[in-house]
Scaffold this motif. Structure first.
Motif, PDB file in Angstrom:
ATOM      1  N   MET A   1      52.512  22.498  -6.495  1.00 17.88           N
ATOM      2  CA  MET A   1      53.945  22.251  -6.698  1.00 17.88           C
ATOM      3  C   MET A   1      54.715  23.567  -6.868  1.00 17.88           C
ATOM      4  O   MET A   1      55.856  23.702  -6.420  1.00 17.88           O
ATOM      5  CB  MET A   1      54.163  21.351  -7.916  1.00 17.88           C
ATOM      6  CG  MET A   1      53.621  19.930  -7.725  1.00 17.88           C
ATOM      7  SD  MET A   1      53.646  18.925  -9.235  1.00 17.88           S
ATOM      8  CE  MET A   1      55.410  18.672  -9.426  1.00 17.88           C
TER       9      MET A   1
ATOM     10  N   GLU B   1      58.608  23.274  -6.243  1.00 26.06           N
ATOM     11  CA  GLU B   1      59.046  22.047  -6.902  1.00 26.06           C
ATOM     12  C   GLU B   1      59.164  22.241  -8.417  1.00 26.06           C
ATOM     13  O   GLU B   1      59.942  21.534  -9.080  1.00 26.06           O
ATOM     14  CB  GLU B   1      58.080  20.893  -6.595  1.00 26.06           C
ATOM     15  CG  GLU B   1      58.101  20.492  -5.127  1.00 26.06           C
ATOM     16  CD  GLU B   1      57.315  19.215  -4.874  1.00 26.06           C
ATOM     17  OE1 GLU B   1      57.146  18.429  -5.837  1.00 26.06           O
ATOM     18  OE2 GLU B   1      56.882  19.004  -3.727  1.00 26.06           O
TER      19      GLU B   1
ATOM     20  N   ASP C   1      57.712  17.337 -16.541  1.00 22.63           N
ATOM     21  CA  ASP C   1      57.412  16.793 -15.209  1.00 22.63           C
ATOM     22  C   ASP C   1      56.627  15.507 -15.369  1.00 22.63           C
ATOM     23  O   ASP C   1      55.469  15.518 -15.814  1.00 22.63           O
ATOM     24  CB  ASP C   1      56.626  17.788 -14.363  1.00 22.63           C
ATOM     25  CG  ASP C   1      56.544  17.346 -12.899  1.00 22.63           C
ATOM     26  OD1 ASP C   1      55.735  16.455 -12.595  1.00 22.63           O
ATOM     27  OD2 ASP C   1      57.317  17.899 -12.087  1.00 22.63           O
TER      28      ASP C   1
END
Length: 590
Positions: free
Chosen positions: A278, A283, A169
């Motif tokens: 997140m 996500e 990420d």
């Protein structure tokens, strides 16, 4: 008085020395790099396997399919075994390289220090040289054994972790990488301050070792003059200087590590907070966040190791600066690039317009001296202390070169003679009569290492040493102990005589070499000297005029100038300075 020599640090000299030491081991270093690359790859695979187990293995197992989980667990076990095995191989290879480098450096330092001229060793104390060969090399050993290993692993880990975090990420990775800004600033400051601290540390520990060496070497004088308390106080002062320098280094390192920990902790907290949000927003997966947090920890832990490496590196660099400074010194009496062959030496000595001073800061010792010593002649040099007698013979032995003029042997400038030819032709016996640890025979054979036992014994007989040597517990095989302490001062000088006579030089120089002999021993040596000095050139410095009187010619010196020159009989009849010295000597015997 000669000032202690201080060698200034030169930028880049320590790195060049380290590079020259590592260059012969490039193949082994490349193998070590491959091993550590494999180790780091196996080590970095662990968190990815954990992420896979959390996000794929566990859900599959819940549905009744354990195979993915088994593969993830097996993969983790294999990565751990590979990490351990490759680590073991790396330590074997890097350890071999490290020891070879240290042995090479110690050998270079020892060999080079023996080639350096007498002037260097008189101004650069033996304690400093011992510090270079012991504590400074030990500091470099710490860098090679632990520091370089940690640096390579840490750098590779940081690079690998950065790549993996960006792949997992990029948003979370940017938070971690933002912490690099204050870390770069802190690292620059740390390197500068630690370098200054460790230069001071190496200087202070050299003072400690120098003082300790001088005290142990002169322990008899220390005890005789009750200097123990004073010497202990001086040592306490040097130890305190070393302690303060070390404390400064530790403070600098501590401050740097605190910055690393604070930045690392803040980054971890920020990643955890943002990552949790997140996950709640779907996500990223939980397994990805878990792997990322492990990588964050693995990202900052190596930075601690790099901090420790930089600390060790600063200390080792300061030590290497000291060592490279010694290795950079050129002999003030250099070996000629193309030596002139001497052939069989006859022993003719000559000084032509010779002036000499020990350094640019000291006064002239010999001024415009012209002197001719025909081959086979024995000359004695007398005069008051400081008249220039020892300086004269040191030039003949080429322990120093003249400031102006030429000193020659058989018409060849000593500066054009090779070291082997020069030392075979000219031998000096000094007042110190230094003996090395070993047997009597080994010390005599120093004059001719290939000599048979019969030759060694013949040399001892020639100087009257055979009788006392035979009476020793193991005769010629008796160990003389440290500095020849098993023998009396007179016996040590007789052994030194035998050593010089065995060398059979064309020129023999005796610098106060009979000063430690008692009267009976001196009479025995006088007979030996007349035999051994026959048919060779000899230069004798002696305060005992019984030794001087066997000379063909006497030089009286005063303030670097020859004031009288002639046979002993001529000078006695002239009623000059030599006659006055002779009268004072005979009066002292009455």
């Amino acid at each position: 008085m000669t000032r202690p020599l201080e060698i200034e640090a030169e930028p880049g000299r320590a790195r060049r020395l380290l590079g020259s030491l590592l260059r012969p081991h490039r193949a082994s270093a490349a193998l070590a790099m491959l091993l550590v690359l494999g180790e780091n790859a196996a080590h970095l695979a662990g968190p990815l396997l954990i992420a896979g187990a959390l996000d794929s293995g566990i859900p599959a197992a819940v549905k009744g399919d354990p195979v993915p989980m088994v593969w993830f667990v097996a993969g983790y076990a294999v990565s751990a075994l590979l990490t351990a095995g490759l680590r073991w191989g790396f330590l074997l290879v890097s350890g071999g390289v490290g020891q070879s480098v240290l042995i090479d450096l110690r050998g270079r330092l020892f060999t080079h220090s023996q080639r350096l001229s007498l002037s260097f060793h008189q101004s650069y104390t033996s304690g400093k040289m011992i510090a270079r060969a012991t504590s400074d090399i030990d500091t470099l050993s710490d860098l090679i054994d632990e520091g370089l290993d940690g640096l390579i692993s840490s750098v590779l880990t940081i690079i690998g972790v950065t790549a993996l975090m960006l792949a997992l990420d990029y948003r979370l990775a940017l938070i971690v990488l933002a912490g690099f800004v204050p870390l770069v600033v802190a690292t620059v400051v740390f390197r500068r301050e630690s370098a200054k601290s460790y230069r001071r540390t190496r200087t202070e520990i050299a003072k400690v070792i120098t003082h300790f060496t001088e005290t142990m070497t002169g322990v008899r004088a220390v005890q005789a003059y009750r200097r123990e308390a004073r010497n202990a106080k001086v040592l306490d002062e040097h130890n305190d200087g070393y302690r303060l320098a070390q404390n400064r280094s530790t403070t600098v390192l501590g401050a740097y590590l605190v910055v690393l920990r604070v930045v690392g902790t803040l980054s971890f907290v920020a990643v955890l907070a943002l990552g949790a949000w997140m996950v709640s927003e779907n996500e990223i997966a939980v397994g990805v966040l878990a792997a990322f947090l492990i990588y964050v920890r693995r990202f900052y832990d190596p930075l601690d190791q790099i901090g420790n490496f930089l600390n060790t590196y600063a200390s080792a660099t300061a030590a290497l600066e000291k060592i490279s400074g010694v290795l950079a010194q050129d002999p003030s009496v250099p070996e000629p690039a193309r030596p002139t062959p001497l052939g069989e030496a006859r022993g003719e000595l000559r000084m032509s317009s010779v002036s000499f001073r020990y350094s640019e800061r000291t006064p002239v010792v010999l001024a415009e001296l012209d002197l001719h010593v025909p081959a086979g002649q024995t000359i004695a040099v007398v005069g008051a202390t400081g008249a220039g007698k020892s300086s004269l013979v040191k030039l003949f032995a080429r322990f120093y070169d003249p400031a102006t003029g030429v000193v020659s042997l058989d018409g060849i400038d000593l500066r054009r003679l090779g070291e082997d030819d020069l030392r075979a032709a000219i031998v000096m016996v000094t007042q110190e009569s230094f003996l090395f640890t070993g047997s009597v025979a080994e010390n005599i054979a120093l004059g001719k290492p290939s000599a048979e036992r019969s030759e060694i014994e013949a040399a001892a007989r020639a100087v009257g040493a055979h009788e006392f040597i035979s009476a020793l517990p193991r005769g010629y095989d008796t160990d003389v102990h440290k500095h020849g302490s098993r023998l009396s001062a007179g016996q040590r000088q007789l052994v030194a005589f035998a050593r010089a006579f065995l060398a059979d030089p064309a020129v023999l120089i005796l610098d106060e070499a009979t000063s430690s002999l008692d009267i009976p021993t001196e009479r025995a040596v006088q007979d030996a000297l007349e035999t051994v000095l026959r048919d060779r050139t000899a230069v004798i410095i002696a305060h005992r005029l019984s030794t001087v009187l066997i000379a063909d010619r006497v030089l009286v010196m005063d303030k670097g100038v020859v004031t009288e020159d002639g046979s002993p009989e001529e000078l006695l009849s002239n009623g000059g300075e030599f006659a006055a010295l002779h009268t004072a000597w005979t009066t002292s015997l009455a």
